[in-house]
Design a protein around this motif. Structure first.
Motif, PDB file in Angstrom:
ATOM      1  N   ARG A  16      19.130  64.981  -3.473  1.00  0.00           N
ATOM      2  CA  ARG A  16      18.301  64.401  -2.409  1.00  0.00           C
ATOM      3  C   ARG A  16      17.744  65.489  -1.497  1.00  0.00           C
ATOM      4  O   ARG A  16      16.619  65.381  -1.004  1.00  0.00           O
ATOM      5  N   TRP A  17      18.516  66.563  -1.286  1.00  0.00           N
ATOM      6  CA  TRP A  17      18.022  67.692  -0.506  1.00  0.00           C
ATOM      7  C   TRP A  17      16.829  68.330  -1.213  1.00  0.00           C
ATOM      8  O   TRP A  17      15.806  68.614  -0.593  1.00  0.00           O
ATOM      9  N   GLN A  19      14.844  66.929  -3.377  1.00  0.00           N
ATOM     10  CA  GLN A  19      13.729  65.989  -3.315  1.00  0.00           C
ATOM     11  C   GLN A  19      13.015  66.059  -1.961  1.00  0.00           C
ATOM     12  O   GLN A  19      11.791  66.099  -1.904  1.00  0.00           O
ATOM     13  N   LYS A  20      13.787  66.096  -0.901  1.00  0.00           N
ATOM     14  CA  LYS A  20      13.208  66.091   0.457  1.00  0.00           C
ATOM     15  C   LYS A  20      12.582  67.429   0.827  1.00  0.00           C
ATOM     16  O   LYS A  20      11.469  67.490   1.347  1.00  0.00           O
ATOM     17  N   GLU A  21      13.292  68.513   0.567  1.00  0.00           N
ATOM     18  CA  GLU A  21      12.852  69.844   1.019  1.00  0.00           C
ATOM     19  C   GLU A  21      11.834  70.497   0.093  1.00  0.00           C
ATOM     20  O   GLU A  21      11.077  71.359   0.529  1.00  0.00           O
ATOM     21  N   ARG A  22      11.867  70.144  -1.190  1.00  0.00           N
ATOM     22  CA  ARG A  22      10.982  70.767  -2.186  1.00  0.00           C
ATOM     23  C   ARG A  22      10.945  72.292  -2.012  1.00  0.00           C
ATOM     24  O   ARG A  22       9.892  72.876  -1.755  1.00  0.00           O
TER      25      ARG A  22
END
Length: 151
Positions: A16-17, A19-22
């Protein structure tokens, strides 16, 4: 460079990190190929990329290794979402079936990986790659070895 302590994150938290931070400052196969983490759930991952001429095989279509890499990433990361902090995995086996060729002209390929079994020492998953029209490009299964906190 990120200061996030990846070892302290569960597999789901790490995915999820990403995915969010890219993150673009961390070398990875995802960065090299331009992969995007579209969906991240416990036991399921959806990743995509846009094809480009660099992905061509000698016949001028997308090299099968691109589909295999998408599948290995989606299925492996799906397995990772089931693991606690400090526990990793490695691919033991990857079986890919190729169904049709994909174009290199910027079409989006989407791979979904889903965990079938998450055990203490091994995990299995299945995956598929679809083109923009929803046509099946390839499908696969994998077996992953679960690595404890000490490898």
């Amino acid at each position: 460079m990120s200061t996030t302590d990846f070892a302290a994150l569960s597999g789901l938290e790490l995915m999820r990190w990403v995915q969010k931070e890219r993150p673009t400052d961390i070398p990875s196969i995802g960065r090299l190929l331009g992969m995007r983490f579209d969906e991240v759930d416990h036991g399921r991952i959806v990743v995509s990329l846009d094809t480009r001429p660099d992905f061509a095989n000698p016949l001028g279509t997308v090299h099968g290794g691109i589909a295999a890499t998408l599948l290995d990433s989606a299925m492996g990361c799906a397995v990772h979402t089931t693991l606690p902090a400090g526990v990793g995995y490695t691919t033991l086996e990857l079986k890919v079936n190729y169904i049709r060729a994909a174009r290199t002209d910027g079409q989006t390929l989407t791979a979904e990986g889903t965990v079938i079994h998450a055990g203490r020492r091994t995990a299995t998953a299945e995956g598929k790659v679809l083109d923009e029209q929803g046509k099946l490009i390839a499908h696969a299964t994998t077996t992953c070895l679960i690595l404890g906190p000490n490898g």
